[in-house]
Scaffold this motif. Sequence first.
Motif, short mmCIF file in Angstrom:
data_model
loop_
_atom_site.label_atom_id
_atom_site.label_comp_id
_atom_site.label_asym_id
_atom_site.label_seq_id
_atom_site.Cartn_x
_atom_site.Cartn_y
_atom_site.Cartn_z
N ALA A 191 27.19 24.20 0.34
CA ALA A 191 26.43 25.12 1.06
C ALA A 191 27.63 25.65 1.01
N LEU A 192 28.74 24.85 2.07
CA LEU A 192 29.98 26.32 2.70
C LEU A 192 30.90 26.69 1.15
N TRP A 193 30.45 25.76 0.23
CA TRP A 193 31.66 26.01 -0.08
C TRP A 193 30.79 28.06 -1.34
N PHE A 194 29.30 27.56 -1.09
CA PHE A 194 29.12 28.82 -1.49
C PHE A 194 29.20 30.14 -0.63
N ASN A 195 29.09 29.76 0.54
CA ASN A 195 29.28 30.77 1.78
C ASN A 195 30.70 30.98 2.01
N ARG A 196 31.67 30.96 1.02
CA ARG A 196 33.25 30.69 1.48
C ARG A 196 34.14 32.25 2.03
N GLU A 197 32.49 32.85 1.29
CA GLU A 197 33.68 34.16 1.71
C GLU A 197 33.06 34.82 2.87
N GLU A 206 36.91 21.30 6.66
CA GLU A 206 36.39 20.39 6.40
C GLU A 206 37.26 20.03 5.34
N PHE A 207 37.74 20.36 4.56
CA PHE A 207 38.25 20.30 3.17
C PHE A 207 39.67 19.65 4.07
N ASP A 208 40.97 20.13 4.96
CA ASP A 208 41.56 19.82 5.42
C ASP A 208 41.88 18.82 6.44
N GLY A 209 40.46 18.52 7.23
CA GLY A 209 39.74 17.30 8.09
C GLY A 209 40.26 16.03 7.22
N LEU A 210 39.33 14.59 8.03
CA LEU A 210 40.13 13.61 7.15
C LEU A 210 39.17 12.93 6.19
N ILE A 237 39.02 22.11 -7.58
CA ILE A 237 38.76 22.45 -5.98
C ILE A 237 37.50 23.10 -6.90
N GLY A 238 36.20 23.42 -5.74
CA GLY A 238 35.01 23.47 -5.96
C GLY A 238 33.92 22.67 -6.52
N MET A 239 33.00 23.44 -7.22
CA MET A 239 31.65 21.83 -7.83
C MET A 239 32.54 20.94 -9.22
N ASP A 240 32.61 19.73 -9.23
CA ASP A 240 32.32 19.58 -9.78
C ASP A 240 31.18 18.09 -10.05
N ASP A 241 30.33 18.69 -10.62
CA ASP A 241 29.21 18.11 -11.01
C ASP A 241 28.25 18.29 -9.75
N ASP A 242 28.23 17.78 -8.88
CA ASP A 242 27.26 17.75 -7.38
C ASP A 242 28.04 17.42 -6.74
N GLN A 243 30.05 17.17 -6.33
CA GLN A 243 30.59 16.69 -5.76
C GLN A 243 30.69 18.25 -5.42
N LEU A 244 32.08 18.42 -3.90
CA LEU A 244 33.10 19.73 -3.72
C LEU A 244 33.79 18.94 -3.26
N ALA A 260 55.77 22.79 -2.21
CA ALA A 260 54.12 24.12 -3.29
C ALA A 260 53.14 23.70 -2.47
N GLU A 261 51.98 24.25 -2.18
CA GLU A 261 50.88 24.17 -2.22
C GLU A 261 49.62 25.09 -2.69
N CYS A 262 48.41 24.80 -3.25
CA CYS A 262 47.60 25.58 -3.75
C CYS A 262 47.23 25.47 -2.02
N ARG A 263 47.43 26.95 -1.60
CA ARG A 263 45.95 26.93 -0.36
C ARG A 263 44.49 27.73 -0.54
N LYS A 264 44.59 28.38 -1.31
CA LYS A 264 42.99 29.26 -1.78
C LYS A 264 42.61 28.81 -1.80
N LEU A 265 40.92 29.37 -1.55
CA LEU A 265 39.53 28.82 -1.75
C LEU A 265 39.13 29.05 -2.89
N ASP A 266 39.83 29.07 -3.85
CA ASP A 266 39.56 29.61 -5.19
C ASP A 266 40.50 28.44 -6.82
N ASN A 267 40.59 29.40 -7.35
CA ASN A 267 42.36 29.23 -8.52
C ASN A 267 42.77 29.45 -8.10
#
Length: 313
Positions: A191-197, A206-210, A237-244, A260-267
């Motif tokens: 639900a956090l992914w679908f509410n990311r905007e 959640e993504f950056d923590g443990l 990043i995002g949904m891979d089957d039922d896992q975020l 270098a690092e990808c930091r977008k909540l997106d592709n």
Amino acid sequence: MENLKVATAQFENRSGDKTYNLGMINALSGQAAKEGAKVIAFHECSVTGYTFARNLSREQLLEISELIPEGPSIHKLTEISRANNITILAGLFEKDADDNMYKAYVCVNEDGLVAKFRKLHPFINPHLTPGNEYVVFDLFGWKCGMLICYDNNIIENVRATKLLGADIIFMPHVTMCTPSSRPGAGFVDPALWFNRETDPTTLRHEFDGLKGRSWLLKWLSARAYDNAVYSVFSNPIGMDDDQLKNGCSMILDPFGDIIAECRKLDNDIAIATLTPEKLTAAGGTRYINARKPALYRDIIGQPHVSEQKVVWL
């Protein structure tokens, strides 16, 4: 060896939808090429999707697996490479002439297949056969290796690939955000992914923590530092089957620093320039040269039965 501009990518793949996934690989490869990258690396099973395969029968897995290099996905990756003038690394399920199946990662350029690696420690589906060899190959004057996901958690694999000559190790993953015995691990609520905007803060926490990035950096930097290699880490990043999944695709230098690092909540893509001077300046090179294999050759090489447990399965 000359400086080499390399990209790592993250994108939200679709399970079993090779057409869509190859379309994303094409789009991100084109973007990376326009920004000057000569190589781009994608995540484990980026062509096919990954987590959904845990529920596939042998017949279903055979259906999505392909011969390499004869299969259609290698031909398509070759076309994408040629059209964008960039070398591509991507993952898919492979089958051989005897219908043995593997988790494969390939390097493809405009002329076709450059190198192929089979995952040494597959676990997502019981019908997969483990690979049984390391792979080191030339790319623009650099020696490169590949290790897929769990392979990198066994430190001997990384050291062996380095000792075979690799200066760059491509490390495609589908990892993080799953339960484990380690403190702080667990799934991230989709639900956090679908509410990311509207609420990126909670998702980033959640993504950056443990559950995610903080765990990753407990060991990934050490692989690069101890072995004096560039580590090119790719993750969806995002949904891979039922896992975020949380992305965090990144490139680390031989000092273990993220360059270098990808930091977008997106592709997204991230690009770094790899310089050969760091390989010899890094402490890992001195430590490798100081090794005394006679002390531990028999200890490390003694018989052992491999036992692989994946808690979230």
